[in-house]
Design a protein around this motif. Sequence first.
Motif, PDB file in Angstrom:
ATOM      1  N   GLN A 281       5.548  41.569 -63.167  1.00 40.84           N
ATOM      2  CA  GLN A 281       4.804  42.687 -63.731  1.00 40.84           C
ATOM      3  C   GLN A 281       4.428  42.394 -65.178  1.00 40.84           C
ATOM      4  OE1 GLN A 281       3.918  45.477 -62.031  1.00 40.84           O
ATOM      5  NE2 GLN A 281       4.872  44.644 -60.192  1.00 40.84           N
ATOM      6  N   PRO A 282       3.202  42.809 -65.607  1.00 39.64           N
ATOM      7  CA  PRO A 282       2.831  42.610 -67.009  1.00 39.64           C
ATOM      8  C   PRO A 282       3.807  43.318 -67.946  1.00 39.64           C
ATOM      9  CG  PRO A 282       0.937  43.292 -65.696  1.00 39.64           C
ATOM     10  CD  PRO A 282       2.138  43.473 -64.831  1.00 39.64           C
TER      11      PRO A 282
ATOM     12  N   THR B  82       0.829  46.722 -70.863  1.00 35.40           N
ATOM     13  CA  THR B  82      -0.401  47.219 -70.238  1.00 35.40           C
ATOM     14  C   THR B  82      -1.037  48.214 -71.201  1.00 35.40           C
ATOM     15  OG1 THR B  82       0.845  48.938 -69.068  1.00 35.40           O
ATOM     16  CG2 THR B  82       0.408  46.885 -67.880  1.00 35.40           C
TER      17      THR B  82
ATOM     18  N   VAL C  20       3.960  38.046 -68.058  1.00 39.01           N
ATOM     19  CA  VAL C  20       4.592  38.890 -67.052  1.00 39.01           C
ATOM     20  C   VAL C  20       6.092  38.641 -67.039  1.00 39.01           C
ATOM     21  CG1 VAL C  20       2.525  38.930 -65.604  1.00 39.01           C
ATOM     22  CG2 VAL C  20       4.269  37.188 -65.198  1.00 39.01           C
ATOM     23  N   ASP C  21       6.821  39.629 -66.550  1.00 42.09           N
ATOM     24  CA  ASP C  21       8.259  39.529 -66.360  1.00 42.09           C
ATOM     25  C   ASP C  21       8.605  40.125 -65.006  1.00 42.09           C
ATOM     26  OD1 ASP C  21      11.024  39.122 -66.998  1.00 42.09           O
ATOM     27  OD2 ASP C  21      11.178  41.242 -67.539  1.00 42.09           O
TER      28      ASP C  21
END
Length: 282
Positions: free
Chosen positions: A68-69, A72, A64-65
């Motif tokens: 947020q992934p 996806t 994640v960054d």
Amino acid sequence: MPAAPSDASAPAPDASGARAARRRRLRTLAVCAAPVVALLAVAVLAPLPFTIAQPSATVNVLGVDKGQPVITIQGTPTRGTSGQLRMTAIGATGPDVEVRLADVVSGWFRTDRAVMPHDAVYPAGKSDQEIEQHNLSDMKKSQDAATQAALALLHRSPGDVKVGLRLADIGGPSAGLLFALGIVDKLDGDGRGGDLTGGRTIAGTGTIEPDGTVGPVGGVSLKMQAAHRDGATVFLVPKEECSDATGELPKGLRLIPVTNLKGAVGALKDLSAGRPVPSCSS
């Protein structure tokens, strides 16, 4: 007849002339030195057409960054992964930041800095907003190319598999190779149920084309420092930049040169299986 008294305090004519000549030379030197001193002062104080670059963030594209992934995938099952695939970046002084002589001299003598021509980093005549939009556009093209290359390698249809890529605060095309590898790892791993990384922390850089061709990006020596700092033991480098990479390779970091996505995937599979892999010296 008695000798005329001498005046010991009176200077000899030639000694007086020599002192006068020295005074004239000093005045001449002072007059000539004034412009030189002024030029040096301008050089020290005036901004110069350079940018100072340094190692920046690395991001694990399998993770994640900013909460947020990074990757996806919808429309097909994905697999859990171990290990890391870390894209690397460099940070540079902004397009409007004034770089002075002291900054340039300091950058030349530091291994974690690079002095680069301003126009080689920022297009001339572009505003900060225009440069940011350009970098974001390059990133979007890179993400699209990475998705096409990865799905083509795995013989998956873009109509069936939807890939989303998200990376905050980083622009440009240099994460293309790592994006593509991340997609391959999440969908197929090593093709035999294992991870493409073999559980290692792998870092790298390189642009990518939809056909999987990997291209050079620049700043490799600084990116390797960032990778080593963040725990990577292997660094994937575009083959064209092997000479730049080997000159400043951090201790304990292994270089694997790549020319395309298929070769990069094959090299990581061979590495995990203990088979020989390419090197920049071969």
